[in-house]
Design a protein around this motif. Sequence first.
Motif, short mmCIF file in Angstrom:
data_model
loop_
_atom_site.label_atom_id
_atom_site.label_comp_id
_atom_site.label_asym_id
_atom_site.label_seq_id
_atom_site.Cartn_x
_atom_site.Cartn_y
_atom_site.Cartn_z
N ASP A 1 6.00 -6.66 5.00
CA ASP A 1 6.03 -6.83 3.61
C ASP A 1 6.26 -8.29 3.25
OD1 ASP A 1 4.98 -4.13 3.25
OD2 ASP A 1 7.14 -3.45 3.22
N LYS A 2 6.31 -8.47 1.83
CA LYS A 2 6.72 -9.83 1.64
C LYS A 2 7.75 -9.75 0.26
CE LYS A 2 2.19 -10.60 -0.64
NZ LYS A 2 1.20 -11.50 -0.71
N VAL A 3 8.32 -10.83 0.10
CA VAL A 3 8.98 -11.23 -1.06
C VAL A 3 8.45 -12.04 -1.83
CG1 VAL A 3 11.21 -12.18 -2.12
CG2 VAL A 3 11.46 -10.89 0.02
N LEU A 4 7.88 -11.43 -3.07
CA LEU A 4 7.03 -12.26 -3.72
C LEU A 4 7.63 -13.59 -4.65
CD1 LEU A 4 5.23 -9.01 -5.46
CD2 LEU A 4 4.15 -10.40 -3.47
N GLY A 5 8.90 -13.41 -4.87
CA GLY A 5 9.32 -14.54 -5.63
C GLY A 5 10.64 -13.65 -6.59
N GLY A 6 11.22 -14.41 -7.37
CA GLY A 6 12.03 -13.85 -8.35
C GLY A 6 11.49 -13.29 -9.43
N MET A 7 12.25 -13.08 -10.65
CA MET A 7 11.90 -12.27 -11.81
C MET A 7 10.47 -13.42 -12.36
SD MET A 7 12.73 -9.41 -12.50
CE MET A 7 12.73 -9.09 -14.34
N HIS B 1 7.63 11.90 -4.07
CA HIS B 1 7.27 11.89 -2.65
C HIS B 1 6.53 13.29 -2.51
CE1 HIS B 1 7.97 12.71 1.79
NE2 HIS B 1 8.43 11.42 1.69
N PRO B 2 5.43 13.22 -1.40
CA PRO B 2 4.72 14.54 -1.53
C PRO B 2 5.65 15.90 -0.93
CG PRO B 2 3.60 12.75 -0.30
CD PRO B 2 5.11 12.16 -0.71
N THR B 3 6.86 15.51 -0.59
CA THR B 3 7.43 16.82 0.15
C THR B 3 8.63 17.40 -0.90
OG1 THR B 3 9.47 15.46 0.93
CG2 THR B 3 7.49 16.14 2.47
N MET C 1 13.21 3.34 -1.60
CA MET C 1 11.96 3.31 -2.27
C MET C 1 10.60 3.23 -1.39
SD MET C 1 11.03 1.43 -5.87
CE MET C 1 11.15 -0.29 -4.80
N ARG C 2 10.55 2.38 -0.45
CA ARG C 2 9.41 1.94 0.14
C ARG C 2 8.86 3.25 0.99
NH1 ARG C 2 4.78 0.55 1.20
NH2 ARG C 2 4.24 -1.14 2.40
N ASP C 3 9.68 4.08 1.62
CA ASP C 3 9.21 5.15 2.17
C ASP C 3 8.54 6.18 1.29
OD1 ASP C 3 11.82 5.67 0.99
OD2 ASP C 3 12.12 7.66 1.92
N VAL C 4 9.02 6.18 -0.01
CA VAL C 4 8.20 7.26 -0.95
C VAL C 4 6.90 6.67 -1.08
CG1 VAL C 4 8.64 8.13 -3.13
CG2 VAL C 4 10.42 7.79 -2.04
N ILE C 5 6.82 5.31 -1.55
CA ILE C 5 5.60 4.65 -1.71
C ILE C 5 4.52 4.77 -0.33
CG2 ILE C 5 4.17 2.40 -1.88
CD1 ILE C 5 6.71 1.50 -3.44
N ASP C 6 4.99 4.65 1.07
CA ASP C 6 4.47 4.89 2.17
C ASP C 6 3.74 6.39 2.05
OD1 ASP C 6 4.66 2.31 2.71
OD2 ASP C 6 6.26 2.75 4.35
N ALA C 7 4.66 7.35 1.74
CA ALA C 7 4.38 8.76 1.75
C ALA C 7 3.33 9.06 0.73
CB ALA C 7 5.37 9.63 1.45
N CYS C 8 3.48 8.58 -0.35
CA CYS C 8 2.38 8.87 -1.25
C CYS C 8 0.91 8.15 -1.01
CB CYS C 8 2.92 7.95 -2.72
SG CYS C 8 4.25 8.91 -3.61
N ILE C 9 1.14 6.96 -0.36
CA ILE C 9 -0.18 6.25 -0.16
C ILE C 9 -0.88 7.32 1.18
CG2 ILE C 9 -1.13 4.27 1.05
CD1 ILE C 9 0.92 2.80 -0.37
N ALA C 10 0.06 7.64 1.99
CA ALA C 10 -0.52 8.70 3.04
C ALA C 10 -1.15 9.93 2.80
CB ALA C 10 0.66 8.76 3.99
N SER C 11 -0.67 10.31 1.44
CA SER C 11 -1.29 11.69 0.96
C SER C 11 -2.37 11.48 0.20
CB SER C 11 0.01 12.48 0.26
OG SER C 11 0.57 11.66 -1.13
N GLY C 12 -2.61 10.15 -0.05
CA GLY C 12 -4.08 9.90 -0.91
C GLY C 12 -3.77 9.24 -2.07
N GLN C 13 -2.56 9.16 -2.67
CA GLN C 13 -2.37 8.50 -3.87
C GLN C 13 -2.86 7.27 -3.79
OE1 GLN C 13 1.61 9.43 -5.81
NE2 GLN C 13 1.71 11.35 -4.50
N ASP C 14 -3.15 6.51 -4.96
CA ASP C 14 -4.00 5.25 -5.17
C ASP C 14 -2.73 4.15 -5.57
OD1 ASP C 14 -5.76 3.33 -5.02
OD2 ASP C 14 -6.32 3.70 -7.21
N TRP C 15 -2.08 3.79 -4.36
CA TRP C 15 -1.19 2.86 -4.78
C TRP C 15 -1.55 1.59 -3.69
CZ3 TRP C 15 1.74 2.75 -8.77
CH2 TRP C 15 2.33 4.16 -9.11
N ASP C 16 -1.21 0.46 -4.06
CA ASP C 16 -1.38 -0.88 -3.21
C ASP C 16 0.00 -1.57 -3.59
OD1 ASP C 16 -2.11 -2.98 -1.99
OD2 ASP C 16 -3.52 -3.80 -3.48
#
Length: 196
Positions: A38-44, A85-87, A1-16
């Motif tokens: 990256d980091k583990v924020l915690g549990g639920m 994913h942009p592709t 999933m992280r690779d999809v987020i990275d690709a979306c950000i690289a294509s100009g989509q507004d994700w943080d």
Amino acid sequence: MRDVIDACIASGQDWDFLGYVDDDPSEPHHAAVARSQDKVLGGMEWLEDAPKETHVFIGIGTGSVKANIDAQLTRLGLSAGVLVHPTASMGRDVTLGPGSIVCAGVRLTTNIRLGRHVHLNLNTTIGHDVDVDDYVSINPLVAVSGNVRIGARSMIGTHAAILQGLDLGPDSVVGGSALVVKDVDEGITVKGVPAR
């Protein structure tokens, strides 16, 4: 999933990307997260105080677990985003439910509906007039022919093929490289060529 987020950000989509939520992270998971900076924020419990505009994604393949987590997220008032994913390519009249993740190389034709938290992994193809219910995971290189219905919480193994016009019941499992040539009843696991 992280690779999809990275690709979306690289294509100009507004994700943080804020990080991962994990109730019981293993040492290898911590090491992998650290390597990617990256980091583990915690549990639920971390999500209880998360800003309400936070969008969440469930990176777990097991449908019943996804359904349980989604119920908790809904109780907390958090929304699920949609990642494409942009592709990936999509034809007309394709509906992606909240929490959908569409990975690199996925091909969606036309008249397709994905339910909540559906995960379409790398290079999957979905034919026309297909209905994929909530919490389904479809692994890499799966070919779903036209006019197929995939029931909630089902899982389709890598390289499997589903022939046209078939119905896969809820909680069904299709093994890797299986060729599904007839309907699959609820809760049944099939494998082989043809799948039995």
